[in-house]
Design a protein around this motif. Sequence first.
Motif, PDB file in Angstrom:
ATOM      1  N   LYS A  55      34.649  35.180  38.685  1.00 48.34           N
ATOM      2  CA  LYS A  55      35.027  36.557  39.015  1.00 48.34           C
ATOM      3  C   LYS A  55      35.455  36.635  40.470  1.00 48.34           C
ATOM      4  O   LYS A  55      35.040  35.834  41.301  1.00 48.34           O
ATOM      5  CB  LYS A  55      33.820  37.470  38.796  1.00 48.34           C
ATOM      6  N   GLN A  98      39.919  51.757  60.751  1.00 46.32           N
ATOM      7  CA  GLN A  98      41.298  52.003  61.144  1.00 46.32           C
ATOM      8  C   GLN A  98      41.692  51.223  62.399  1.00 46.32           C
ATOM      9  O   GLN A  98      42.773  50.655  62.465  1.00 46.32           O
ATOM     10  CB  GLN A  98      41.470  53.495  61.389  1.00 46.32           C
ATOM     11  N   GLN A 141      39.300  53.851  39.287  1.00 45.51           N
ATOM     12  CA  GLN A 141      40.213  54.061  38.170  1.00 45.51           C
ATOM     13  C   GLN A 141      41.315  53.014  38.146  1.00 45.51           C
ATOM     14  O   GLN A 141      41.605  52.443  37.112  1.00 45.51           O
ATOM     15  CB  GLN A 141      40.791  55.470  38.258  1.00 45.51           C
ATOM     16  N   SER A 142      41.935  52.777  39.289  1.00 42.70           N
ATOM     17  CA  SER A 142      42.994  51.791  39.299  1.00 42.70           C
ATOM     18  C   SER A 142      43.238  51.290  40.714  1.00 42.70           C
ATOM     19  O   SER A 142      43.439  52.072  41.633  1.00 42.70           O
ATOM     20  CB  SER A 142      44.278  52.414  38.748  1.00 42.70           C
ATOM     21  N   GLN A 166      42.421  45.037  37.564  1.00 46.34           N
ATOM     22  CA  GLN A 166      42.971  46.376  37.430  1.00 46.34           C
ATOM     23  C   GLN A 166      42.207  47.382  38.265  1.00 46.34           C
ATOM     24  O   GLN A 166      42.778  48.291  38.833  1.00 46.34           O
ATOM     25  CB  GLN A 166      42.930  46.821  35.963  1.00 46.34           C
ATOM     26  N   THR A 189      27.778  56.655  44.918  1.00 48.12           N
ATOM     27  CA  THR A 189      27.936  57.758  43.982  1.00 48.12           C
ATOM     28  C   THR A 189      29.182  57.578  43.111  1.00 48.12           C
ATOM     29  O   THR A 189      29.145  57.781  41.916  1.00 48.12           O
ATOM     30  CB  THR A 189      28.057  59.077  44.747  1.00 48.12           C
ATOM     31  N   GLY A 193      27.681  53.898  40.777  1.00 55.01           N
ATOM     32  CA  GLY A 193      27.091  54.671  39.686  1.00 55.01           C
ATOM     33  C   GLY A 193      27.884  54.620  38.392  1.00 55.01           C
ATOM     34  O   GLY A 193      27.406  54.113  37.380  1.00 55.01           O
ATOM     35  N   PRO A 194      29.133  55.096  38.411  1.00 55.05           N
ATOM     36  CA  PRO A 194      29.868  55.198  37.151  1.00 55.05           C
ATOM     37  C   PRO A 194      30.155  53.855  36.483  1.00 55.05           C
ATOM     38  O   PRO A 194      30.280  53.782  35.275  1.00 55.05           O
ATOM     39  CB  PRO A 194      31.188  55.864  37.559  1.00 55.05           C
TER      40      PRO A 194
END
Lengths: 412, 516, 270, 224
Positions: A55, A98, A141-142, A166, A189, A193-194
């Motif tokens: 991985k 930054q 998400q992506s 992805q 969070t 978490g998700p």
Amino acid sequence: MKLESIFDVDRRFVFVGIFLALLIPMLVPYPLPCKPNKDVENMYIGIDDAISRGKKIFLSFEYDPTGAAEQEPMARAVMRHIFSRGGKAVIMCKSGGQQGQEMHQQLLADCAQEYGRSYGADYCYLPYKPGSTNLVINLGQSLRSTWPQDVGGTDLADLEVTRDVQRLADFGYVMIICSSLTTVVDWLTYGQGPYNLNMGFGVLGNVTPDVANYTNSGQIKGLLGGLIGAAQYEQILLDKGINLMRRFSPADLASAHMVSFCSRLSDPEADGLGRYVWDALSPATQAAVRDVIKEGYDNLNAAAKTDIAAALNRVIMRTDVIPDAELSKAKPGHQVASLLDGQLKERAPQILRRLIVEKEFGKALVAAQSAGQAMTWMTPQSIAHVVLIVAILFGNACYLYDRARRKKHSQI
Amino acid sequence: MNRHPGFIAALSLVLMLPAARSWADPSAPADAKPLPGTTYDLSAESLTGLGLQAMDKPNDNGTGIMLTWPRQGWEAPNALYQVLMGDDLAERLDALVDLKVIDAARRDELLGQLGAGPGQKRLFWVQETLASERPKEGSAVAPPMPLRSDYPAVFGFKKENDGYHAIEMIKFKRDDLVLHIDRETNDETRKLVKEVEARGLVNQIVPLGEGETTKVDLKQFSDAPKHDRTYYFALQRVEAGVVTGRSEIASAVPKDNWFAWHKLNLLIAMFVLGIIIMAFAWIARRNPTGLFIRRIGGLEAVDEALGRAAEMGKPVFFCHGPGDLSAVVTISAINLLGKIAERVGEYGIRMKVTCLDYLVMQVSQEMVRDAYTRVGRPDAYNDDDVFFVTGDTFAYSAAVSGMMMREKAGTAFFFGRFGSESLLLSETGAVTKAIQIAGTDSFNQIPFFITTCDYTLIAEEMYAASAYLSREPRLVGAVKGQDVVKAIMMTIIVVGAVLVTFGFMGFAHLFWPLTN
Amino acid sequence: MKKNDLLLIGGFALVMAVINIVLVATHRLHWVGRFDPKTLGTMVAAAITIAVMSQLYKDNALFKLAEHMLVGSALAYGLMVTWYAMWVTEIIPALSPLKTYGWQAVVHPMKIAEAANKPQLLGVWSIFLPAVLGLMMYTRLNKKYAWISRIPFAIMIGFGVGLAIPNEIQANLLKQLQATMVDLWHDPMTHQYSWNVLFAQIAFVGVMATLVYFFFSVEHKGAFGAVSRVGVWFLMIAFGASFGYTVQGRLSLLLGRINYLFHDWLAIVR
Amino acid sequence: MRFFKFYLPISLAFAMAILGITSVFVPHHYSDNFQKETVVWFRVLGGVTMFIGAYSLLKVHFNRIRRQQKGWGYSALLYAFFITVITCAIVNYDTATGKSKGPLEARNMATKDGVNWIFNAIQRPASATQYSLLGFFICSAAYRTFRAKTVEAAVLLVAALIVMLGQVPLSATISGAIPWMSNWLLNWPNMAVKRAILFGICVGSVGTSLRVMFGIERSYMGGD
């Protein structure tokens, strides 16, 4: 006379004391062994495990020059671990980092260089993007819609390292080097978490107490808290023998460096050009090279010779990998090029290439010496801590003694 | 206690030995992928009733669908569930499966098939692998798959939730067939486009790029379900590369919801809290007797500190931290500034207020001006005394500590949210032998204030401070209301902990937040 | 006074120049070409580092010099970053439909925004309205019209407060309630009494006692006072732990600067 | 006039607060869009008002120069640096293309111009050094003011000493108990206090927020 009044000195003496307590041990580097704690071990295991499962590792560098003293060693240790094990990594930069982008890229290039890894195939850097919470949500998400391109403007789909990832959940381990609690909470969070990720953090020393309850609850799997965390990570690397460069003593490396250089100078291929190269060197280096020629390669023991041979091999192997774009960046090269006359100009790239090899090998040498930077720095730390603790204890003893005496006095 | 993953997994290992052997065998593929050419056979025999149910995800903005199906006791550790998804007639799912195995090598071939394909409309599919991780050698625990109990916001805390798998479809990969075609110039291609469009086989037709030739491409997009549109789902289970179960087709329409029911406890808590606090403030204003507020050490000393500065003729420094007006502690600090400025005006000393945020500066200017006016010294106010230093915290601390050294601060107040500049400022103040009073809710900085300052207001004391200084009934009443809220909370905690210890979770669940 | 300052600054510059020349001459610093901004940068940075550190001795002209340089450039840098991050990348592009569509962009902002693929939902009005509010803020600079600025403040703070109330309760109250209401007799792993359970009990007592300390409307006397005193002890332990950790962090940063001076610049430390 | 000066702001604050609360409880995409839009608004607001702060600081120093107050030379220096950086930023030179793009085009952050040089040679070392001075100050503070004057102070002292010792590799060589204790303090008592303080802060800030919402707390209006 109050005993405590001896502590009533000008604070400038205290400053000088601290300065010396830190500086003197630095002049004589003596890395102390560190016993890794569980959180650091967890991070090592997490990363190692991810690599062995094939991985990729995702890292977020969110440190800038102000916090670099604590966090750069963490980044360096982790990158060395990944590269030495042949792992692949994607590194991004967010809110806190930054102003540190230059440093991040330099560090990555150095570490990749040490272990002969290349940009694109083994790692890539995603430049700074504003936004904090939203960025984490988007990454979950992506990856590609958040960062369509890497720092060089290449599509992520065209980079070998990002081709088959992805989103965040496709990575085996996620490590965040950041400096504020809010960032940690954001990542936990909306990232951990998700998707139930393996997530570790490298935080500043003073933030470590704040994240204690997250390690307790198991949300954070691996934590480097301050410089000591980095030192402990380096200790693990050392124990596991991963730090290959450590096998050479600095003296060996120096000889290898010089011998390789001398062999170039005496190389008939280089013949007349050697002079120009020689001229480009500083007198100190020239003297050292002369020493090596005089003392001879033969005085070294057999083991060292094998090592040098291996090192030389690595150098030679890398000669062809250097892209031409790199050539123009080499500063000493400009000097040499300006010295070359027209007839020799066509051969200039070769010389420059060699010069870069030298330069890079020199860099690796420096890197090897500072391999345990955090560990080396822990020695002055320890001394300063102990001095401070003794001073506090002594000061309190004086204070309590004074108080007891005053009490007695007033009773009489 | 009906969840024994270890036992189930061990049992499944025994029952599924043939399948289990395949993952122990290194030659087997790590991730099982459907075999090329597998079609989704919808004949009744092949349905083994995985029991798929689809529903609109409640409490969301209409872009989520929940899928759930019962968990089987004999799921092998390498079981893999695939969700097929379509936004058109469910009967056409079979064609979908054909499309999904197209690989790059077959792209050209595909173009030839365009005319011959079945006449279906736009469809797409998704594949969701739920258990792609290979378990470690020797471990008997099945890899975690999402369960209904992972989504308490949807399914609550029921015990049987562990018996169902559940996944949330908020984002899905979509593979589109993209036809690159020169639609302007070529007559033949124009004809082809027309035909392709009529049949609706290709999802997207794009004009040719530079140096491109006509081709069909497979592109991946990620997409979210759109509200008020029907989506169809089917599920298949793959174990060690073999399809071992298929479900019937289920459909759902994602809907916009008007209230997040899973936040009901939050809403109630908010109302209870608000009503108690506001009620006490109201009662206190009506009946301002018997209001007590305990001594807060640091504030008792404000007068003494200002008095000493007046005696010695040294200026007073008031430092706001880097917090902006959205931080409650900054608002408290500005309130305190007003009260302190009144006394400063009375004593006739000079006060410098240094700000890191220009909005805070503006408010502070008015606060100080009004305070001076209230005590009859409007002439003492000078706009340059309440000023913005810089937005950079270190430049700020350098500048302010420089000023404190140069002007020999007599008294220094550090109220607000602070970062690492706290010590730089307060240590400088300690050297100039200023009396220092600090107050912050920044947990990290409190220890430094405690060691270097004479008095420190810890966290919440800071909020109570303006009530304490002003003794205004409404504020004191609100502080009292907050105490009542805390007392209620403590009661809840004790009762909850006792019940949890004896195994009753229901009470505790009432207070659990259901989302992150 | 003034003269002394100038002497100090001049002397410092001279000393730094000499040191740097020696460094270059002994090849500890490498000066490449006629003008080498990078090496010059290293030299200046070292000088600035020393100048800022000189405040430890006492407040002096060198420190003031460095401080004003820092403040001036930091202010400009901040403006620059805001300009390029906000105006150039967000505000000006969002106004671009005005150029392409003219008045249509103002009259039918939402339609145009959708057509132009802009993230702002109200099209150009998403910029105009807050810009008007922002301009209202500038009335603060005039005493007579300062009250106008209350309107944007009220809008900003009102919305912030509205979001804060439920979010605070969710994150700090319900979450913490959940974490505190735990089994106080059985270890979650072994379901037995264990050391960890004892620690959890201690922590429970700590939470309660600390909460008691923060009661303001009750006098801290008797049993209540005793509990609140335990709370203070817990507070002090936590602050002590925080202090100890921070010492380590701060010393590391100091080491970083020492390393800069003695490794990057003077090249004494290897 | 009282309406505009007083009632309008207060009712606006109340209305916005209600909208804010509603947007948390209503998941509908209208409320989603509303939240997204407000984010844009507040960012634009920040961009428009960015000059107020700079104006204030520059005014202070301008006055100092004009009146030739003590140390006005430093203020002039501040102006010099401010103007240099601003000029370089406006010129917006790009080393990659070798062109000046002007202030209306995006800035290449990797470009090596005056801004970058001043940032690396002055701003970065100055702020890093200022930060690192904390190392001195923390030691000095610990050395001079860390006394067990009361029982509470003694508790703080002992905890700090244990953690300090537990933070260096030396302690593990002395006894494994020291790092364990330092970890224990961190994981249990420290965590408990954290939690309690969070409770308190939450209740306190909800109280203040409510007061702002209902117009009892009006300090943001700068008093009446």
